[in-house]
Motif scaffolding. Sequence first.
Motif, short mmCIF file in Angstrom:
data_model
loop_
_atom_site.label_atom_id
_atom_site.label_comp_id
_atom_site.label_asym_id
_atom_site.label_seq_id
_atom_site.Cartn_x
_atom_site.Cartn_y
_atom_site.Cartn_z
N VAL A 1 5.25 0.17 -4.91
CA VAL A 1 4.03 0.27 -4.11
C VAL A 1 3.09 -0.83 -4.59
O VAL A 1 2.55 -0.77 -5.69
N ALA A 2 2.93 -1.86 -3.77
CA ALA A 2 2.08 -3.00 -4.12
C ALA A 2 0.65 -2.72 -3.69
O ALA A 2 0.37 -2.54 -2.51
N LEU A 3 -0.24 -2.69 -4.65
CA LEU A 3 -1.66 -2.48 -4.39
C LEU A 3 -2.41 -3.80 -4.61
O LEU A 3 -1.87 -4.74 -5.18
N LYS A 4 -3.64 -3.82 -4.20
CA LYS A 4 -4.51 -4.96 -4.49
C LYS A 4 -5.67 -4.41 -5.33
O LYS A 4 -6.82 -4.37 -4.92
N SER A 5 -5.30 -3.97 -6.54
CA SER A 5 -6.24 -3.19 -7.35
C SER A 5 -6.64 -3.87 -8.65
O SER A 5 -7.34 -3.27 -9.46
N ARG A 6 -6.22 -5.09 -8.84
CA ARG A 6 -6.48 -5.75 -10.13
C ARG A 6 -7.95 -5.98 -10.40
O ARG A 6 -8.42 -5.82 -11.53
N SER A 7 -8.69 -6.37 -9.38
CA SER A 7 -10.07 -6.79 -9.60
C SER A 7 -11.10 -5.93 -8.88
O SER A 7 -12.27 -6.30 -8.80
N ILE A 8 -10.68 -4.77 -8.37
CA ILE A 8 -11.62 -3.88 -7.69
C ILE A 8 -12.27 -2.96 -8.71
O ILE A 8 -11.85 -2.91 -9.88
N PRO A 9 -13.31 -2.20 -8.36
CA PRO A 9 -13.92 -1.28 -9.31
C PRO A 9 -12.90 -0.32 -9.92
O PRO A 9 -11.94 0.09 -9.26
N VAL A 10 -13.12 0.03 -11.17
CA VAL A 10 -12.17 0.85 -11.92
C VAL A 10 -11.82 2.14 -11.19
O VAL A 10 -10.64 2.51 -11.08
N ALA A 11 -12.82 2.85 -10.72
CA ALA A 11 -12.57 4.14 -10.07
C ALA A 11 -11.67 3.99 -8.85
O ALA A 11 -10.80 4.83 -8.60
N GLU A 12 -11.86 2.92 -8.10
CA GLU A 12 -11.01 2.69 -6.93
C GLU A 12 -9.58 2.36 -7.34
O GLU A 12 -8.61 2.83 -6.73
N ALA A 13 -9.44 1.56 -8.39
CA ALA A 13 -8.10 1.20 -8.88
C ALA A 13 -7.36 2.45 -9.35
O ALA A 13 -6.16 2.62 -9.07
N GLY B 1 0.82 -1.19 0.00
CA GLY B 1 0.00 0.00 0.00
C GLY B 1 0.86 1.25 0.00
O GLY B 1 2.10 1.18 0.02
N VAL B 2 0.23 2.39 -0.03
CA VAL B 2 0.95 3.67 -0.08
C VAL B 2 1.51 3.97 1.31
O VAL B 2 0.75 4.09 2.28
N PRO B 3 2.83 4.11 1.43
CA PRO B 3 3.42 4.37 2.76
C PRO B 3 3.00 5.72 3.31
O PRO B 3 2.71 6.66 2.57
N GLY B 4 3.03 5.80 4.63
CA GLY B 4 2.71 7.06 5.28
C GLY B 4 3.93 7.87 5.65
O GLY B 4 3.81 8.96 6.20
N VAL B 5 5.11 7.31 5.35
CA VAL B 5 6.38 7.98 5.68
C VAL B 5 7.29 7.93 4.46
O VAL B 5 7.09 7.12 3.56
N PRO B 6 8.32 8.79 4.42
CA PRO B 6 9.25 8.77 3.28
C PRO B 6 10.06 7.48 3.23
O PRO B 6 10.23 6.79 4.23
N ALA B 7 10.58 7.18 2.04
CA ALA B 7 11.43 6.01 1.86
C ALA B 7 12.82 6.27 2.43
O ALA B 7 13.25 7.42 2.57
N ALA B 8 13.52 5.19 2.75
CA ALA B 8 14.91 5.31 3.19
C ALA B 8 15.74 5.87 2.03
O ALA B 8 15.44 5.62 0.86
N PRO B 9 16.78 6.63 2.33
CA PRO B 9 17.54 7.30 1.27
C PRO B 9 18.30 6.37 0.33
O PRO B 9 18.68 6.79 -0.76
N ASP B 10 18.54 5.11 0.74
CA ASP B 10 19.32 4.21 -0.12
C ASP B 10 18.46 3.39 -1.07
O ASP B 10 18.98 2.58 -1.84
#
Length: 416
Positions: A47-59, A32-41
Motif C-alpha cells: 500500500v503506497a502512501l504519500k505520508s512522508r512529509s505530511i503532519p504526523v497525525a495524518e501519517a 492508497g488503501v484499496p476499497g476492494v479485496p486483493a486478488a487471491p494470487d
Amino acid sequence: MLLGCIGDDFTGSSDLGNTLTKAGMRVVQYVGVPGVPAAPDVEAGIVALKSRSIPVAEAVAQSLAALDWLRAQGCTQFLFKYCSTFDSTPEGNIGPVAEALADALNAQQVIVCPAFPATGRSIYQGHLFVGDRLLSESGMQHHPLTPMSDPDIRRWLAHQISGTVGHVPATAVLGGVESTRAALRRETAKGHRLIVADAITDADLVTLGHAAADHLLVTGGSGIAMGLPDNFRARGQLSETSGAWRAQVGPVVALSGSCSTATRAQVTMHAATHPSRELTADAVMSGEVNADTLATWAVGQPGVPLIYSSADPDSVAAAQAHYGASALAGAIETLFADLARALVAKGVTRLVSAGGETSGAVVSGLGLTQLEIGPEIDPGVPMIRADDGLVLALKSGNFGAADFFARAAAMMEGTP
C-alpha cells in the motif's frame, strides 16, 4: 496475501516491489488503501502512501488504515518501508508511524534498518553512510523538506518516539542468524522495542530478514525485504510463478522535481543531448507556465524531452524564503500532477519521474490505483505498468545512474 507492506511514498514502494519481485514473490502495488479485496494470487501487497512529509497525525492515521486493510487480506507479517536515507524530521514521521504499527500489532521486537548497500547506503555503529560519507555530509543535509543533519539513526529516531532505541551491531549480524537473534533478544530485554540494526552488505540484510522470520513487524528501506521471501519459501507458501513483462512503445517524457545531488547530475547530463525545459520557482508561482502548454511542447519534441524543477540548494532556499516552503512545494506538485494528466491525454505512453514527491504527484494526478512491478532499470528502480497503455519509472531522487532518463525510456520500449 502473505506479506503486507506500507510505503511512505510511491517511489520507495516501487523500489520495495522491485526487491520482492526479484526474490520470487508475486507483488502488486496499490495506490492508497484499496476499497476492494486483493486478488487471491497476490503474495505481497504494497500500500503506497504519500505520508512522508505530511503532519504526523495524518501519517499515523493513513498507515493504520493501510494496516487494517492488509490484515483483512490475511497477511501474517508486515513491513513499513521508508527511505534509505531515513528522510524525516525530529518530529517524525518514521518513528511515530513505526510505534503506532507496533502498538496495533502488539509487536515487541521491531528491526529498524534503512540500509541499501546496492545504492551506497550502509549502517555501521548505528550511523548511516551514503558511500563513504556520513548521511549529514552526503547532500541530504540540504533536503528542502527533511534535512538530515544527524547520521546517528539511533539518536534521530529517539527524538521521534516515546520509547527507547536499541542497537544490533555489525559484529552480531556478521555472526549469522542466531547471533543476530540473540542480540535482538538482549535489546528487547533492556526494554527497547525499536532496534536499529547495522548492515554493510546485502548479505547482512538477508541475515536480518532471516532473523526476523517470526517478527510481526519489520521496518526499513527496501533492502530489509531481501531475506523475507525465503522465510515464506521455507514454509512452502510461495507459488514460484510470475507474469511475463511486455514492452511499451510510444511517446515518452521525463519529469523531475528532485533537487538531490544525484538527480541534478542526471538532469545536467540528459539536458546536454535531449530537449529540456526548466521550471523556475518564479515561473510556477506566477502562473507563467501551465500544464497544457508544457505538454504541447513536450509531445512535439524528439528524443526524450525533460521538464524539470531541480534547482541547487541555495536557489531552493531562496525560493522557499520568498514564497514559503509549503506553498512552493504544493504549487510544483500540483503542476506536475496536472502535467502528467495532460501528457497522457496527448498520447504519451511512457513517463519517467524523478523524486518521491514528484512521483507521488504524478501517480495521484493520474488517478492510478494498482501497479504491476516489472524489470529493474537501476538498483531500486523498476519499470511499472499502470495499464496496457501506460508504463512508468518512478525514481527516488538519490537513485539511478547518470544516464537514467535515457536508459529508462529505452528499457520501457524493450531496447537493452
